[in-house]
Structures are given as structure tokens and as C-alpha cells.
Motif scaffolding. Structure first.
Motif, PDB file in Angstrom:
ATOM      1  N   LYS A 167       0.857  -1.179   0.000  1.00  0.00           N
ATOM      2  CA  LYS A 167       0.000   0.000   0.000  1.00  0.00           C
ATOM      3  C   LYS A 167       0.892   1.227   0.000  1.00  0.00           C
ATOM      4  N   ARG A 168       0.584   2.159  -0.876  1.00  0.00           N
ATOM      5  CA  ARG A 168       1.404   3.354  -0.982  1.00  0.00           C
ATOM      6  C   ARG A 168       1.151   4.266   0.212  1.00  0.00           C
ATOM      7  N   GLY A 169       2.094   5.150   0.446  1.00  0.00           N
ATOM      8  CA  GLY A 169       1.979   6.065   1.575  1.00  0.00           C
ATOM      9  C   GLY A 169       1.013   7.198   1.291  1.00  0.00           C
ATOM     10  N   TYR A 170       0.954   8.124   2.200  1.00  0.00           N
ATOM     11  CA  TYR A 170      -0.012   9.216   2.109  1.00  0.00           C
ATOM     12  C   TYR A 170       0.614  10.508   1.592  1.00  0.00           C
ATOM     13  N   ILE A 171       1.930  10.528   1.356  1.00  0.00           N
ATOM     14  CA  ILE A 171       2.605  11.783   1.043  1.00  0.00           C
ATOM     15  C   ILE A 171       2.186  12.319  -0.322  1.00  0.00           C
ATOM     16  N   ALA A 172       2.170  11.443  -1.322  1.00  0.00           N
ATOM     17  CA  ALA A 172       1.774  11.884  -2.662  1.00  0.00           C
ATOM     18  C   ALA A 172       0.311  12.315  -2.672  1.00  0.00           C
ATOM     19  N   ARG A 173      -0.521  11.581  -1.961  1.00  0.00           N
ATOM     20  CA  ARG A 173      -1.942  11.929  -1.897  1.00  0.00           C
ATOM     21  C   ARG A 173      -2.131  13.280  -1.220  1.00  0.00           C
ATOM     22  N   ARG A 174      -1.370  13.511  -0.158  1.00  0.00           N
ATOM     23  CA  ARG A 174      -1.468  14.793   0.541  1.00  0.00           C
ATOM     24  C   ARG A 174      -1.028  15.951  -0.366  1.00  0.00           C
ATOM     25  N   ARG A 175       0.029  15.724  -1.162  1.00  0.00           N
ATOM     26  CA  ARG A 175       0.484  16.751  -2.088  1.00  0.00           C
ATOM     27  C   ARG A 175      -0.595  17.072  -3.133  1.00  0.00           C
ATOM     28  N   ARG A 176      -1.238  16.026  -3.659  1.00  0.00           N
ATOM     29  CA  ARG A 176      -2.293  16.250  -4.655  1.00  0.00           C
ATOM     30  C   ARG A 176      -3.499  16.955  -4.045  1.00  0.00           C
ATOM     31  N   ILE A 177      -3.821  16.614  -2.813  1.00  0.00           N
ATOM     32  CA  ILE A 177      -4.949  17.274  -2.150  1.00  0.00           C
ATOM     33  C   ILE A 177      -4.649  18.761  -1.964  1.00  0.00           C
ATOM     34  N   LYS A 178      -3.400  19.080  -1.588  1.00  0.00           N
ATOM     35  CA  LYS A 178      -3.029  20.493  -1.437  1.00  0.00           C
ATOM     36  C   LYS A 178      -3.133  21.232  -2.757  1.00  0.00           C
ATOM     37  N   THR A 179      -2.695  20.574  -3.831  1.00  0.00           N
ATOM     38  CA  THR A 179      -2.770  21.195  -5.160  1.00  0.00           C
ATOM     39  C   THR A 179      -4.221  21.394  -5.570  1.00  0.00           C
ATOM     40  N   ARG A 180      -5.068  20.396  -5.321  1.00  0.00           N
ATOM     41  CA  ARG A 180      -6.472  20.515  -5.705  1.00  0.00           C
ATOM     42  C   ARG A 180      -7.178  21.582  -4.890  1.00  0.00           C
ATOM     43  N   PHE A 181      -6.800  21.724  -3.620  1.00  0.00           N
ATOM     44  CA  PHE A 181      -7.376  22.773  -2.788  1.00  0.00           C
ATOM     45  C   PHE A 181      -6.965  24.152  -3.303  1.00  0.00           C
ATOM     46  N   PHE A 182      -5.692  24.287  -3.719  1.00  0.00           N
ATOM     47  CA  PHE A 182      -5.200  25.556  -4.271  1.00  0.00           C
ATOM     48  C   PHE A 182      -5.944  25.901  -5.552  1.00  0.00           C
ATOM     49  N   ALA A 183      -6.166  24.883  -6.401  1.00  0.00           N
ATOM     50  CA  ALA A 183      -6.763  25.108  -7.711  1.00  0.00           C
ATOM     51  C   ALA A 183      -8.284  25.021  -7.688  1.00  0.00           C
ATOM     52  N   SER A 184      -8.884  24.850  -6.532  1.00  0.00           N
ATOM     53  CA  SER A 184     -10.332  24.631  -6.486  1.00  0.00           C
ATOM     54  C   SER A 184     -11.129  25.850  -6.946  1.00  0.00           C
ATOM     55  N   THR A 185     -10.533  27.028  -6.906  1.00  0.00           N
ATOM     56  CA  THR A 185     -11.255  28.225  -7.340  1.00  0.00           C
ATOM     57  C   THR A 185     -11.063  28.522  -8.815  1.00  0.00           C
ATOM     58  N   PHE A 186     -10.240  27.721  -9.510  1.00  0.00           N
ATOM     59  CA  PHE A 186     -10.014  27.944 -10.935  1.00  0.00           C
ATOM     60  C   PHE A 186     -11.234  27.489 -11.725  1.00  0.00           C
ATOM     61  N   ARG A 187     -11.368  28.019 -12.935  1.00  0.00           N
ATOM     62  CA  ARG A 187     -12.534  27.708 -13.757  1.00  0.00           C
ATOM     63  C   ARG A 187     -12.333  26.425 -14.552  1.00  0.00           C
ATOM     64  N   GLY A 188     -13.423  25.720 -14.785  1.00  0.00           N
ATOM     65  CA  GLY A 188     -13.423  24.562 -15.666  1.00  0.00           C
ATOM     66  C   GLY A 188     -12.594  23.404 -15.136  1.00  0.00           C
ATOM     67  N   ALA A 189     -11.895  22.739 -16.077  1.00  0.00           N
ATOM     68  CA  ALA A 189     -11.114  21.561 -15.721  1.00  0.00           C
ATOM     69  C   ALA A 189      -9.914  21.920 -14.855  1.00  0.00           C
ATOM     70  N   HIS A 190      -9.488  23.157 -14.901  1.00  0.00           N
ATOM     71  CA  HIS A 190      -8.334  23.574 -14.098  1.00  0.00           C
ATOM     72  C   HIS A 190      -8.614  23.434 -12.606  1.00  0.00           C
ATOM     73  N   GLY A 191      -9.862  23.497 -12.237  1.00  0.00           N
ATOM     74  CA  GLY A 191     -10.213  23.347 -10.835  1.00  0.00           C
ATOM     75  C   GLY A 191     -10.614  21.947 -10.447  1.00  0.00           C
ATOM     76  N   ARG A 192     -10.855  21.089 -11.458  1.00  0.00           N
ATOM     77  CA  ARG A 192     -11.361  19.762 -11.171  1.00  0.00           C
ATOM     78  C   ARG A 192     -10.352  18.638 -11.387  1.00  0.00           C
ATOM     79  N   LEU A 193      -9.480  18.798 -12.384  1.00  0.00           N
ATOM     80  CA  LEU A 193      -8.550  17.725 -12.721  1.00  0.00           C
ATOM     81  C   LEU A 193      -7.180  17.980 -12.099  1.00  0.00           C
ATOM     82  N   THR A 194      -6.543  16.890 -11.708  1.00  0.00           N
ATOM     83  CA  THR A 194      -5.275  17.022 -10.976  1.00  0.00           C
ATOM     84  C   THR A 194      -4.165  17.564 -11.875  1.00  0.00           C
ATOM     85  N   ARG A 195      -4.011  17.029 -13.080  1.00  0.00           N
ATOM     86  CA  ARG A 195      -2.871  17.411 -13.909  1.00  0.00           C
ATOM     87  C   ARG A 195      -2.985  18.861 -14.387  1.00  0.00           C
TER      88      ARG A 195
END
Length: 132
Positions: free
Chosen positions: A23-51
Motif C-alpha cells: 500500500k502506498r503512503g499518504y505523502i503523494a496523496r497529501r500533495r495532490r490534495i493540497k494542489t487541488r485545494f489551491f486550484a479549487s477556485t479555478f474555472r473549468g477543468a483547471h479546478g477539477r482535474l489534478t494534472r
């Protein structure tokens, strides 16, 4: 698939089929969650998709870094424009550069932000400074 390994003259049966999954650790998931939280106010796919959110986060941070320096330049030019307008309006000097030159000669060291505030709020004080 089985394989026999010899270790200290003991035969150990190793089966690769029954290994537990990692089972993979939580570090990468935590990084992606932080990025998604930062980008959550962006419009369209920029706020919804991770990449795309990650790409937009990098672009936003680069713009913020660039514009911090630009903001300082913009304010300095605004202050210079205000001082120049006040000096020409009150006929204190022929120009902004002449006012600054005279202040340096008389060793009146005021920065442009303070001079601009004086020029807007108290024009008599600016004329007093330029006469000294």
C-alpha cells in the motif's frame, strides 16, 4: 511460480503468488490534495482535474512571483507621476528631476512614497520642503 533459494544450507520455499500487496503512503496523496485545494477556485477543468490543476498552480505561482516585482515598479512610477504633477502645478520647480536634484544637494532625503503623500495631502508642506 515457485522458486527455491538456498540460504545457510536450508531450503526455503518462496512463492511469489501469495505476496501481500504494497500500500502506498499518504505523502503523494497529501500533495495532490493540497494542489487541488489551491486550484479549487479555478474555472473549468483547471479546478477539477489534478494534472491541469497542477499546471495552472505552477503558472499562477510564476505570475505571482513576477508581479510582486512589477507592483513595486508600478507604485514607484505612480509616486513619481504624482510628485511631478504637484511640482508643475504649484510651480515649485520646472520638473520632478530638478526637485529631486535640489533635495539631494540640500541633503533632504525623503523617499518618493512620502513625497507623493505630502504632494496629495498637504501641498503647502511640499512647497516648504522645496524652498528649503
Amino acid at each position: 511460480m515457485t522458486e527455491r533459494t538456498q540460504r545457510n544450507s536450508l531450503f526455503i520455499k518462496v512463492s511469489f503468488d501469495s505476496m501481500t500487496r504494497v500500500k502506498r503512503g499518504y505523502i503523494a496523496r497529501r500533495r495532490r490534495i493540497k494542489t487541488r485545494f489551491f486550484a479549487s477556485t479555478f474555472r473549468g477543468a483547471h479546478g477539477r482535474l489534478t494534472r491541469t490543476g497542477t499546471e495552472q498552480k505552477i503558472k499562477a505561482q510564476a505570475s505571482a512571483h513576477r508581479d510582486r516585482g512589477r507592483k513595486k515598479r508600478d507604485f514607484r512610477s505612480l509616486w513619481i507621476t504624482r510628485i511631478n504633477a504637484a511640482t508643475r502645478e504649484n510651480e515649485l520647480c520646472s520638473s520632478y528631476s530638478r526637485l529631486i536634484h535640489d533635495m539631494y544637494e540640500k541633503q533632504l532625503l525623503l523617499n518618493r512614497k512620502i513625497l507623493a503623500q505630502i504632494a496629495i495631502l498637504n501641498k503647502n508642506c511640499l512647497s516648504t520642503i522645496s524652498n528649503k
